[in-house]
Design an enzyme around this catalytic site. Structure first.
Site, PDB file in Angstrom:
ATOM      1  N   ASP A  14      49.718  41.966  49.191  1.00 10.22           N
ATOM      2  CA  ASP A  14      48.909  42.198  50.396  1.00 10.22           C
ATOM      3  C   ASP A  14      49.682  41.949  51.682  1.00 10.22           C
ATOM      4  O   ASP A  14      49.109  41.625  52.720  1.00 10.22           O
ATOM      5  CB  ASP A  14      47.637  41.323  50.393  1.00 10.22           C
ATOM      6  CG  ASP A  14      46.831  41.469  49.128  1.00 10.22           C
ATOM      7  OD1 ASP A  14      46.571  42.619  48.741  1.00 10.22           O
ATOM      8  OD2 ASP A  14      46.481  40.450  48.509  1.00 10.22           O
ATOM      9  N   LYS A  17      52.840  46.346  52.693  1.00  5.76           N
ATOM     10  CA  LYS A  17      53.903  47.251  52.225  1.00  5.76           C
ATOM     11  C   LYS A  17      53.541  48.713  52.443  1.00  5.76           C
ATOM     12  O   LYS A  17      54.404  49.535  52.762  1.00  5.76           O
ATOM     13  CB  LYS A  17      54.179  47.008  50.739  1.00  5.76           C
ATOM     14  CG  LYS A  17      54.695  45.617  50.426  1.00  5.76           C
ATOM     15  CD  LYS A  17      54.943  45.432  48.947  1.00  5.76           C
ATOM     16  CE  LYS A  17      53.690  45.437  48.115  1.00  5.76           C
ATOM     17  NZ  LYS A  17      52.796  44.285  48.379  1.00  5.76           N
ATOM     18  N   GLY A  41      46.743  47.759  45.995  1.00  4.43           N
ATOM     19  CA  GLY A  41      45.905  48.330  47.036  1.00  4.43           C
ATOM     20  C   GLY A  41      46.694  48.474  48.315  1.00  4.43           C
ATOM     21  O   GLY A  41      47.037  47.487  48.962  1.00  4.43           O
ATOM     22  N   HIS A  42      47.038  49.705  48.667  1.00  5.65           N
ATOM     23  CA  HIS A  42      47.814  49.957  49.884  1.00  5.65           C
ATOM     24  C   HIS A  42      46.947  50.729  50.870  1.00  5.65           C
ATOM     25  O   HIS A  42      46.354  51.749  50.526  1.00  5.65           O
ATOM     26  CB  HIS A  42      49.084  50.742  49.555  1.00  5.65           C
ATOM     27  CG  HIS A  42      50.069  49.948  48.755  1.00  5.65           C
ATOM     28  ND1 HIS A  42      51.138  50.530  48.094  1.00  5.65           N
ATOM     29  CD2 HIS A  42      50.152  48.626  48.504  1.00  5.65           C
ATOM     30  CE1 HIS A  42      51.827  49.583  47.486  1.00  5.65           C
ATOM     31  NE2 HIS A  42      51.246  48.431  47.714  1.00  5.65           N
ATOM     32  N   GLN A 226      52.079  44.558  44.341  1.00  5.65           N
ATOM     33  CA  GLN A 226      51.929  43.106  44.314  1.00  5.65           C
ATOM     34  C   GLN A 226      53.025  42.447  45.170  1.00  5.65           C
ATOM     35  O   GLN A 226      53.409  43.007  46.179  1.00  5.65           O
ATOM     36  CB  GLN A 226      51.961  42.564  42.878  1.00  5.65           C
ATOM     37  CG  GLN A 226      50.727  42.912  42.045  1.00  5.65           C
ATOM     38  CD  GLN A 226      50.765  44.305  41.457  1.00  5.65           C
ATOM     39  OE1 GLN A 226      51.745  44.726  40.868  1.00  5.65           O
ATOM     40  NE2 GLN A 226      49.688  45.037  41.617  1.00  5.65           N
TER      41      GLN A 226
END
Length: 437
Positions: A14, A17, A41-42, A226
Site C-alpha cells: 500500500d 506503487k 490493490g493498485h 504487496q
C-alpha cells in the site's frame, strides 16, 4: 542498452506503487507483474478519474504499453476476466495487449474456500489476516508440485485428470478438517475451459519474450505487489504473503537475469501502514492515527479494511534497502503530513526489558515482542505541499525531513509524491526523468 526498472514496495504494501508505475510507464514498452495475485490493490488517479486494479499491471491507461503477468503470479481465471470486463466498461481496452505466462499457476474455488476456512477459528477471528483470495493455498500447490498451470488447459483430458485429483484432495480437507461444503468438480472444470478459450490467445513464453525485447533495447518496468516486509523469506514471518515480494521475485517470477536490470526503485510512504496482523513497532493508537487514516484515506483497495497506522520506521527501511539493492527511494504521501505539528521517525530499537539497543533485525515473532522504537522528532511545516513538482519549492521543514531520511538511510530520494494524481510528483533523478520522456 539496458533500460529496465524494478518498482517495488519496501514496507507492508500500500505504498503507492500503482501511481508511480503509471507515471513511469508512459513511454515504456512493457510493464510486468512478477508475483502475488489479485490480493494486490493498485489505485490510479488521472484527471480526477480513479482506476482500481488488482491483478493487471498499472500501465492500463497508456494504450501503447503491453501488460504482462509472469510465471510468479498466481491467477484466478474468473477474476482475471472480470477485471478485463470491468476495465472495458470504463473504456480501457486491455485484452489485445495483455500477455500471460504459459507457466502461471491457477487459483481455483477450492483454494479460496480453504483460505477462508483456515483464516477463521471458532471465534471467527482472523489469524494471519489474508485477503481470502486463495493466494496462499495456490502457492502451496506450486511448491508441492501439484499446481495446475495455465498451459495444462490446452489438453482437456490432461487438465481433467489433474483437476479431479486436486478437487478430491481439497474436498477431503474442507469436509473433514473444517466441516465445510465440498466444491463441485464438474462446475469448476466446465467454467475453467470456457474461460480459457477466451484468453488462450494471450498466452506466451514470457521469459523468451522479455529477454528478446531486452536485446532490442525496449523499456520494461517490473512491478511488484504487496511490499518487501511481506516477503515470505525476508518479511515479518509468519505474518507475510506467500510470495517473494522483494527483488528475488523479479528473476524467479519472469525468467530474466539480474544483469538485465538497470535501476531498482523502492517505494515507501512517509509514515507506515499495515493491513492484517503481525509486528508493527511504530503503530499508533491515538488521534494522530485517526488523522493520518482520514487524510491518507487508509483503507485497503482490495479488502476495504482500515489500515493500521504508525510512524515511519527507518530501521525497517534500512533492512529492505539492503536486501533489495535499491538504486533510489521514492517517498509517497508527503502531503498527508502537511498539518501535523510534530512528525516522528523511528531511528533505532531498544529491548523493553534491558533497554539496550537491538543491533539486528528481529528474526522470530517472539523477538518482535521486545522491540521498543526510539524516535527523532521533527517540527511540522503547517502548509500544503499538495501538487508541488520541485523539491526547492517544498517548505524548508519538509526538505529537512526528507534530507534526514536520505542521510540516515544513505540513499538518494529520487521521487517524492505530493498527491495521488499522476503529475503530483517531484522527480529528482536524471535517469528517471529521461525514462518518462
Amino acid at each position: 542498452m539496458i533500460n529496465n526498472i524494478v518498482v517495488l514496495g519496501i514496507q507492508w504494501g500500500d505504498e503507492g506503487k500503482g501511481k508511480i508505475v503509471d507515471l513511469l510507464s508512459q513511454k515504456a514498452n512493457y510493464v510486468v507483474r512478477y508475483q502475488g495475485g489479485n490480493n494486490a490493490g493498485h489505485t490510479l488517479l488521472v484527471n480526477k478519474k480513479k482506476t482500481i486494479l488488482h491483478l493487471i499491471p498499472s500501465c492500463v491507461l497508456h494504450k501503447n504499453v503491453h501488460a504482462v503477468l509472469g510465471n510468479g503470479v498466481v491467477v484466478s481465471l474468473i477474476d482475471l476476466v472480470n477485471e478485463i470486463t470491468f476495465l472495458k466498461k470504463q473504456g480501457i481496452l486491455i485484452q489485445n495487449r495483455l500477455i500471460l505466462s504459459s507457466s502461471i499457476p491457477l487459483i481455483f474455488k477450492y483454494h479460496i474456500k480453504l483460505d477462508k476456512a483456515r483464516e477463521c477459528n471458532i471465534l471467527n477471528k482472523s489469524i494471519i489476516g489474508t485477503t481470502h483470495k486463495g493466494i496462499g493455498p495456490a502457492y502451496e500447490d506450486k511448491v508441492a508440485r501439484r499446481a495446475i498451470r495455465i498451459h495444462d488447459l490446452y489438453n482437456e483430458d490432461h487438465f481433467y485428470k489433474l483437476l479431479k485429483k486436486n478437487v478430491k484432495y481439497y474436498n477431503f480437507q474442507l469436509k473433514n478438517l473444517y466441516q465445510k461444503k465440498s466444491v463441485n468438480f464438474e462446475k469448476i472444470f466446465d467454467q475453467s475451459i470456457q474461460i480459457f478459450n477466451t484468453i488462450k490467445d494471450m498466452i506466451q513464453d514470457v521469459s523468451f519474450l522479455l529477454n528478446n525485447q531486452i536485446k532490442q533495447g525496449k523499456k520494461i518496468i517490473f512491478e511488484g505487489a504487496q511490499g518487501s516486509l511481506l516477503d515470505v523469506d525476508h518479511g515479518t514471518y509468519p505474518y507475510v504473503s506467500s510470495s517473494n515480494s522483494s527483488i528475488g521475485g523479479v528473476m524467479t517470477g519472469t525468467g530474466i537475469g539480474i544483469n538485465k536490470i538497470k535501476y531498482i526503485l523502492g517505494i515507501s510512504k512517509t509514515y507506515c501502514t499495515r493491513v492484517g496482523n503481525g509486528p508493527f513497532p511504530t503503530e499508533l493508537f491515538d488521534r494522530t492515527s485517526e488523522y493520518l487514516s482520514k487524510v491518507g484515506k487508509e483503507f485497503g483497495t482490495t479488502t476495504g479494511r482500515k489500515r493500521r497506522i504508525g510512524w515511519l520506521d527507518l530501521v525497517l527501511l534500512k533492512k529492505m534497502i539492503l536486501i533489495n539493492s535499491l538504486s533510489g527511494l521514492c517517498l509517497t504521501k508527503i502531503d498527508v503530513l502537511d498539518y501535523l505539528p510534530k512528525i516522528k521517525v523511528c531511528i533505532k530499537y531498544i529491548d523493553k526489558h534491558s533497554h539496550k539497543k537491538i543491533s539486528s533485525y528481529p528474526i522470530n515473532i517472539e523477538n518482535w515482542k521486545n522491540v521498543v522504537p526510539v524516535y527523532k522528532v521533527f517540527t511540522g511545516w503547517n502548509q500544503s505541499t499538495r501538487g508541488i513538482t520541485s523539491f526547492i519549492k517544498l517548505p524548508i521543514e519538509a526538505q529537512n525531513y526528507i534530507n534526514f531520511i536520505a542521510s540516515f538511510l544513505n540513499i538518494s530520494i529520487d521521487l517524492i509524491s505530493t498527491g495521488p494524481n499522476r503529475n503530483e510528483t517531484i522527480i529528482t533523478n536524471k535517469f528517471l526523468k529521461e525514462f518518462v520522456r
